[in-house]
Scaffold this motif. Structure first.
Motif, PDB file in Angstrom:
ATOM      1  N   PRO A  66       0.328   0.013  -1.555  1.00 27.55           N
ATOM      2  CA  PRO A  66      -1.086   0.215  -1.257  1.00 27.55           C
ATOM      3  C   PRO A  66      -1.348   0.420   0.233  1.00 27.55           C
ATOM      4  CG  PRO A  66      -0.798  -1.782  -2.544  1.00 27.55           C
ATOM      5  CD  PRO A  66       0.560  -1.314  -2.170  1.00 27.55           C
ATOM      6  N   GLY A  78       2.002   2.628   2.290  1.00 22.72           N
ATOM      7  CA  GLY A  78       0.940   2.131   3.161  1.00 22.72           C
ATOM      8  C   GLY A  78       1.441   1.039   4.076  1.00 22.72           C
ATOM      9  N   GLY A 128      -1.936 -13.047   5.187  1.00 19.85           N
ATOM     10  CA  GLY A 128      -2.355 -11.651   5.167  1.00 19.85           C
ATOM     11  C   GLY A 128      -3.862 -11.512   5.022  1.00 19.85           C
ATOM     12  N   SER A 182      -4.982  -9.929   2.711  1.00 21.51           N
ATOM     13  CA  SER A 182      -5.140 -10.046   1.258  1.00 21.51           C
ATOM     14  C   SER A 182      -5.685 -11.410   0.871  1.00 21.51           C
ATOM     15  CB  SER A 182      -3.790  -9.816   0.565  1.00 21.51           C
ATOM     16  OG  SER A 182      -3.275  -8.565   0.912  1.00 21.51           O
ATOM     17  N   PHE A 187      -9.097   0.821  -0.486  1.00 23.83           N
ATOM     18  CA  PHE A 187      -7.937  -0.022  -0.767  1.00 23.83           C
ATOM     19  C   PHE A 187      -8.053  -0.581  -2.183  1.00 23.83           C
ATOM     20  CE2 PHE A 187      -6.001  -4.395   0.164  1.00 23.83           C
ATOM     21  CZ  PHE A 187      -4.701  -3.948   0.015  1.00 23.83           C
ATOM     22  N   TYR A 192      -9.722  -4.383  -3.613  1.00 22.45           N
ATOM     23  CA  TYR A 192     -11.076  -4.934  -3.482  1.00 22.45           C
ATOM     24  C   TYR A 192     -11.758  -5.215  -4.822  1.00 22.45           C
ATOM     25  CZ  TYR A 192     -10.768  -3.467   1.451  1.00 22.45           C
ATOM     26  OH  TYR A 192     -10.394  -3.291   2.751  1.00 22.45           O
ATOM     27  N   ASN A 216     -14.468  -1.312   5.236  1.00 29.99           N
ATOM     28  CA  ASN A 216     -13.094  -1.149   5.706  1.00 29.99           C
ATOM     29  C   ASN A 216     -12.976   0.131   6.528  1.00 29.99           C
ATOM     30  OD1 ASN A 216     -10.099   0.183   4.302  1.00 29.99           O
ATOM     31  ND2 ASN A 216     -10.208  -1.215   6.028  1.00 29.99           N
ATOM     32  N   ASN A 225      -8.375   2.844   4.731  1.00 28.39           N
ATOM     33  CA  ASN A 225      -7.309   3.220   3.818  1.00 28.39           C
ATOM     34  C   ASN A 225      -8.049   3.620   2.546  1.00 28.39           C
ATOM     35  OD1 ASN A 225      -5.196   3.345   2.026  1.00 28.39           O
ATOM     36  ND2 ASN A 225      -4.648   1.192   2.128  1.00 28.39           N
ATOM     37  N   ASP A 248     -13.130  -5.629   6.774  1.00 29.13           N
ATOM     38  CA  ASP A 248     -11.664  -5.618   6.839  1.00 29.13           C
ATOM     39  C   ASP A 248     -11.269  -4.593   7.898  1.00 29.13           C
ATOM     40  OD1 ASP A 248      -8.979  -5.011   6.517  1.00 29.13           O
ATOM     41  OD2 ASP A 248      -9.057  -4.826   4.323  1.00 29.13           O
ATOM     42  N   VAL A 286      -8.257  -4.282   9.480  1.00 28.85           N
ATOM     43  CA  VAL A 286      -6.817  -4.448   9.689  1.00 28.85           C
ATOM     44  C   VAL A 286      -6.197  -3.251  10.425  1.00 28.85           C
ATOM     45  CG1 VAL A 286      -6.078  -3.516   7.444  1.00 28.85           C
ATOM     46  CG2 VAL A 286      -4.692  -5.267   8.573  1.00 28.85           C
ATOM     47  N   SER A 292      -0.170  -7.051   9.794  1.00 32.26           N
ATOM     48  CA  SER A 292       0.700  -6.158   9.021  1.00 32.26           C
ATOM     49  C   SER A 292       0.826  -4.769   9.623  1.00 32.26           C
ATOM     50  CB  SER A 292       0.168  -6.021   7.594  1.00 32.26           C
ATOM     51  OG  SER A 292       0.414  -7.198   6.863  1.00 32.26           O
ATOM     52  N   LYS A 293      -0.283  -4.185  10.010  1.00 34.83           N
ATOM     53  CA  LYS A 293      -0.258  -2.745  10.306  1.00 34.83           C
ATOM     54  C   LYS A 293       0.078  -2.477  11.768  1.00 34.83           C
ATOM     55  CE  LYS A 293      -1.672  -2.517   6.088  1.00 34.83           C
ATOM     56  NZ  LYS A 293      -1.053  -1.873   4.957  1.00 34.83           N
ATOM     57  N   ARG A 346       3.458 -11.627   6.319  1.00 31.47           N
ATOM     58  CA  ARG A 346       2.280 -12.062   5.571  1.00 31.47           C
ATOM     59  C   ARG A 346       1.359 -12.917   6.434  1.00 31.47           C
ATOM     60  NH1 ARG A 346       1.118  -9.184   3.887  1.00 31.47           N
ATOM     61  NH2 ARG A 346      -0.181  -9.930   2.205  1.00 31.47           N
ATOM     62  N   TYR A 389      -3.246   7.368   7.635  1.00 33.18           N
ATOM     63  CA  TYR A 389      -3.374   8.192   6.430  1.00 33.18           C
ATOM     64  C   TYR A 389      -4.164   9.460   6.728  1.00 33.18           C
ATOM     65  CZ  TYR A 389      -2.593   3.489   4.624  1.00 33.18           C
ATOM     66  OH  TYR A 389      -2.093   2.222   4.396  1.00 33.18           O
TER      67      TYR A 389
HETATM   68  C1  LIG Z   1      -7.435  -1.840   3.978  1.00 28.61           C
HETATM   69  C2  LIG Z   1      -6.368  -2.852   3.781  1.00 28.61           C
HETATM   70  N1  LIG Z   1      -6.680  -4.153   3.775  1.00 28.61           N
HETATM   71  C3  LIG Z   1      -5.740  -5.090   3.589  1.00 28.61           C
HETATM   72  C4  LIG Z   1      -4.424  -4.766   3.361  1.00 28.61           C
HETATM   73  C5  LIG Z   1      -3.441  -5.858   3.127  1.00 28.61           C
HETATM   74  O1  LIG Z   1      -3.034  -6.390   4.345  1.00 28.61           O
HETATM   75  P1  LIG Z   1      -2.141  -7.688   4.462  1.00 28.61           P
HETATM   76  O2  LIG Z   1      -0.728  -7.239   4.534  1.00 28.61           O
HETATM   77  O3  LIG Z   1      -2.621  -8.304   5.755  1.00 28.61           O
HETATM   78  O4  LIG Z   1      -2.401  -8.568   3.304  1.00 28.61           O
HETATM   79  C6  LIG Z   1      -4.047  -3.427   3.362  1.00 28.61           C
HETATM   80  C7  LIG Z   1      -2.644  -3.044   3.104  1.00 28.61           C
HETATM   81  O5  LIG Z   1      -2.327  -1.984   2.651  1.00 28.61           O
HETATM   82  C8  LIG Z   1      -5.041  -2.457   3.579  1.00 28.61           C
HETATM   83  O6  LIG Z   1      -4.720  -1.143   3.585  1.00 28.61           O
END
Ligand SMILES: Cc1ncc(COP(=O)(O)O)c(C=O)c1O
Lengths: 159, 394
Positions: free
Chosen positions: A159, B43, B104, B106, B130, B133, B176, B180, B208, B210, B240-241, B249, B326
């Motif tokens: 994802p 991703g 994360g 998440s 994403f 959600y 967001n 993504n 979000d 991120v 993460s990114k 995590r 992306y």
């Molecule tokens: C928009 C978005 N939010 C959250 C996440 C998840 O991030 P994390 O690895 O911090 O749980 C992703 C990961 O693909 C994402 O694209």
């Protein structure tokens, strides 16, 4: 540093078309900028980066520290220019600290490098002393690790 | 016994049973195990975690810093995050009461939903988005309400669309950006308008961000930079990114104390704390990661230029996204559905992209291509796509 130079440092074989797309410009512009850098002497050449440990040769490499008596006019430059002309010398730098010039030297055998130092470098006018260290293995060169980290093991879709 | 004997599937709760599988998961199953696939479906950054961060994690293990931390997260990390928020967005969060370190983004998002939603509460979220959600809103017994974003707006969220979907039951607005899967970003006027909308309708905002560090042009415009929103904002971010730390995590939430406290309650029972080793690594990342981030950001930036130019050149209309990693080209000119396009591209040319429909109905007609992939595979993928698109035209 100019992004173009950065890209060429990472991959000098990148095509002009790709460079143009990466930089959001045209191929002509990329060619012109590379030509200008060559003209100015900023780009001195394009070489492959080899892990010679993997090649079937007996070449040896040594790092040599030279102490030199600087000249009244020109400091170290004149001696350095003379030493740099030897094809055995692959790289050379002026250093601060306990010695003055640092050389990276290549030869076909230990003997050949030793001879080069004793017959060519040490007797040069102005050279006060030499210290030779042979290199045993290359781990990293020009920012590139000789053993890469494991390959891309990411999930194929996520994802 | 009057009832029939139950088998394993019967024990799954109905609301979980009815939860659809992610469209990405579908596609993953198709790609999984195939050889020689170039995947633009990932991703996740292609860069290794910067060495100084990994080194710090190793050192944490050597030092024995391998215990539970405070439920909210290690104090030094929360202090560093407070400093980061101040520096990045001029927003002040009290590290003792307003920052929660999570597993994360998440987990942070899941906590936020469970902390604020009562059954039947509606949450506005924009599509394409994403994949986690809507399911997580639903698992918190909320009602996900999708709001469309459009190519003509470069996939920005507009207040006009939001106004069509807001009801008296709407409780929260989820944002967001950078986005993504589209790469869309907001500018200052957008964030201000969204803030006004939220205040007008008395909504909580969950943002979000991120991908915030991965903004290439136009500046970073965070919801956290809007003071009048502070009291109704849950800001989410993670490592993460931008820091390329997916497997660590590690993420965090910043929110007013009562909201942080509510999320912490769930977190303390369900998770206890984020990995202490990851927290040590995260501290190193916020304190000393700027140079590494900048280098990766520059690389993504150039690759974005390359991919957008290549896609437009082959006739797949693609706007210039200003953030994330992306691009979201339209494949409508080919006459294929996103899924057909993605499947044929995979089967005939061994290139994996995720069909836009996986990110919401309005993603149909588009494709998500992640450019978090080395230049060599990226070039090869663009060549193969070009051949495919050309073959389709004949
Ligand atoms: C928009 C978005 N939010 C959250 C996440 C998840 O991030 P994390 O690895 O911090 O749980 C992703 C990961 O693909 C994402 O694209």
């Amino acid at each position: 540093m100019d992004a173009l130079l950065d890209l060429l440092k990472k991959n000098a074989r990148e095509s002009d078309a790709t460079l143009a797309k990466l930089l959001g410009t045209t191929e002509q512009e990329v060619r012109a900028r590379i030509a200008a850098y060559e003209q100015e002497g900023v780009i001195r050449g394009f070489q492959a980066l080899l892990n010679t440990d993997r090649l079937d040769t007996n070449d040896v490499r040594a790092v040599i520290e030279l102490r030199i008596r600087p000249e009244r006019e020109g400091g170290f430059d004149r001696v350095a220019a003379r030493i740099g002309k030897f094809p055995q010398v692959e790289s050379m730098y002026l250093m601060s600290g306990a010695y003055d010039l640092l050389l990276f030297v290549k030869g076909a055998s230990l003997q050949e490098v030793a001879n080069f130092v004793s017959a060519r470098l040490a007797p040069l006018d102005g050279v006060l002393s030499t210290a030779t260290h042979f290199m045993l293995k290359t781990y990293k060169d020009q920012g590139v690790l000789m053993e890469s980290e494991p390959h891309d093991d990411r999930l194929q879709v996520c994802p | 016994m009057t009832t029939d004997s139950k088998s394993a599937p019967d024990f799954v709760a109905p609301h979980v049973r009815s939860l659809p599988k992610s469209g990405i998961r579908d596609f993953f199953d198709i790609v999984a195990g195939r050889k020689d696939v170039i995947s633009l479906g990932i991703g996740e950054p292609d860069f290794q975690t910067p060495w100084h961060i990994r080194e710090r994690a190793i050192e944490a293990i050597e030092r024995g810093a391998t215990r539970y931390t405070s439920n909210l997260g290690a104090p030094e990390l929360r202090q560093a995050l407070a400093a980061y928020m101040r520096q990045s967005f001029q927003s002040d969060y009290d590290w003792q009461h307003e920052i929660l370190v999570t597993v994360g983004v998440s987990e942070a998002f899941d906590l936020a939903m469970r902390a604020v939603l009562s059954p039947g509460d509606e949450v506005l979220y924009h599509e394409p988005c994403f994949v986690a959600y809507a399911p997580l809103i639903r698992m918190a017994h909320g009602v996900p309400v999708p709001v469309e974003t459009f190519r003509k707006d470069d996939f920005r969220l507009t207040v006009a669309e939001l106004e069509k979907k807001v009801t008296p039951r709407t409780r929260a607005l989820l944002l967001n950006f950078p986005n993504n899967p589209t790469g869309a970003t907001l500018d200052r006027a957008d964030t201000e308008a969204l803030a006004d909308f939220a205040i007008r309708h008395n909504l909580l905002v969950i943002s979000d961000e991120v991908y915030s560090e991965l903004t290439y042009e136009g500046g970073r415009h965070s919801m956290a930079a809007i003071p009048r929103l502070r009291d109704r904002l849950i800001f989410l971010n993670g490592f993460s990114k931008a820091w390329s730390m997916t497997g660590f995590r590690l993420g965090y939430a910043c929110a007013p104390a009562p909201l942080t406290d509510a999320m912490m309650k769930i977190h303390q029972f369900g998770m206890m704390c984020a990995s202490s080793i990851s927290q040590t690594a995260g501290l190193e990342a916020v304190r000393h990661g700027d140079a590494a981030i900048a280098e990766m950001r520059d690389s993504y930036h150039l690759r974005r230029n390359f991919v957008v130019a290549s896609l437009n050149e082959m006739g797949l209309d693609c706007f210039m996204p200003r953030g994330a990693f992306y691009v979201f080209p339209s494949i409508q000119s080919t006459g294929l559905s996103s899924k057909e396009f993605a499947l044929r591209l995979l089967n005939e040319y061994n290139v994996a992209c995720v069909p836009g429909g996986a990110f919401g109905a309005c993603g149909e007609g588009f494709l998500r291509c992640a450019y978090a992939t080395g230049m060599e595979p990226l070039k090869e993928a663009m060549d193969r796509m070009k051949t495919f698109v050309r073959a389709l035209a004949h």
